[in-house]
Design an enzyme around this catalytic site. Structure first.
Site, PDB file in Angstrom:
ATOM      1  N   LEU A 148       0.828  -1.209   0.000  1.00 39.00           N
ATOM      2  CA  LEU A 148       0.000   0.000   0.000  1.00 39.00           C
ATOM      3  C   LEU A 148       0.865   1.263   0.000  1.00 39.00           C
ATOM      4  CD1 LEU A 148      -2.900  -0.976   2.426  1.00 39.00           C
ATOM      5  CD2 LEU A 148      -2.933  -0.882  -0.064  1.00 39.00           C
ATOM      6  N   PHE A 149       2.003   1.185  -0.669  1.00 41.68           N
ATOM      7  CA  PHE A 149       2.926   2.320  -0.794  1.00 41.68           C
ATOM      8  C   PHE A 149       3.465   2.789   0.549  1.00 41.68           C
ATOM      9  CE2 PHE A 149      -0.382   2.567  -4.091  1.00 41.68           C
ATOM     10  CZ  PHE A 149       0.390   2.217  -5.181  1.00 41.68           C
ATOM     11  N   HIS A 150       3.550   1.890   1.506  1.00 44.24           N
ATOM     12  CA  HIS A 150       4.055   2.237   2.831  1.00 44.24           C
ATOM     13  C   HIS A 150       5.446   1.657   3.072  1.00 44.24           C
ATOM     14  CE1 HIS A 150      -0.063   3.250   4.863  1.00 44.24           C
ATOM     15  NE2 HIS A 150       0.107   3.875   3.722  1.00 44.24           N
ATOM     16  N   GLN A 151       6.251   1.639   2.043  1.00 46.88           N
ATOM     17  CA  GLN A 151       7.615   1.151   2.215  1.00 46.88           C
ATOM     18  C   GLN A 151       8.388   2.102   3.127  1.00 46.88           C
ATOM     19  OE1 GLN A 151       6.070   1.769  -0.681  1.00 46.88           O
ATOM     20  NE2 GLN A 151       6.389   0.134  -2.138  1.00 46.88           N
TER      21      GLN A 151
END
Length: 200
Positions: A148-151
């Site tokens: 969810l683009f939470h790298q």
């Protein structure tokens, strides 16, 4: 709408007397095909016509750690990224707890009276497991997990004596003058929730 609802619960790893949940739920809606005739071309899933609610569980503080490395001497070449999801068995157990809690929620009086029932149709990739078993949830997690683009965490902040630290407490890159990193990559451990507020 229901898409704006979030909630937090605790897995088996958080004691009852600790107010520190480790599972975050996001809710979103969808529609089954019979409702598509009401949809417009531009807005294919209007909230007014939803008849399904989905719960997406997120690990607030995963134990598993991935890594990133260079691909070649070309500085413009994309890096090699290995997320290493579920390296830790604990993370899989937390997902199992999250999914079992969602099943319990689906059986509550409020949702039953509203006409909601649990869809027990297994996904194609996990149809060889019995729905609701630990093995089914593990299969689901291993086949459908996303970031969810939470790298985060590829430029760890830490003391100079830490060989894995990239930036100091003022976000200055060790060994390079005039360069700072100010994003989620400097977090040595992710914050307990969405990264945006922490980055800001």
């Amino acid at each position: 709408g229901v898409n704006q609802l979030e909630g937090y619960i605790k897995s088996r790893y958080i004691p009852d007397d600790v107010d520190y949940p480790d599972i975050q739920y996001f809710t979103y809606t969808d529609i089954v095909p019979k409702y598509h005739e009401k949809c417009t071309a531009k807005l294919t899933r209007p909230l007014a016509y939803y008849n399904q609610v989905f719960y997406m569980a997120a690990l607030v503080r995963p134990d598993s750690r991935g890594y990133i490395t260079i691909n070649s001497k070309d500085s413009f070449a994309p890096p090699l990224i290995y997320p290493n999801f579920f390296q830790s068995k604990k993370d899989l157990n937390i997902i199992i707890d999250a999914m079992n809690s969602a099943v319990k929620l689906s059986k509550t009086r409020s949702l039953r009276e509203a006409g909601y029932t649990l869809n027990t149709t297994p996904t194609k990739r996990c149809a060889h497991h019995i729905f609701g078993t630990d093995n089914y949830w593990i299969c689901l997690a291993k086949n459908h997990t996303q970031t969810l683009f939470h790298q985060a965490g590829t430029c760890k902040m830490g003391p100079s004596k830490d060989p894995n630290a990239v930036v100091d407490p003022e976000l200055r890159v060790y060994g390079i003058k005039g360069l700072r990193v100010a994003d989620a990559s400097i977090m040595p451990v992710v914050v307990s929730g969405n990264l945006n507020a922490g980055v800001i």
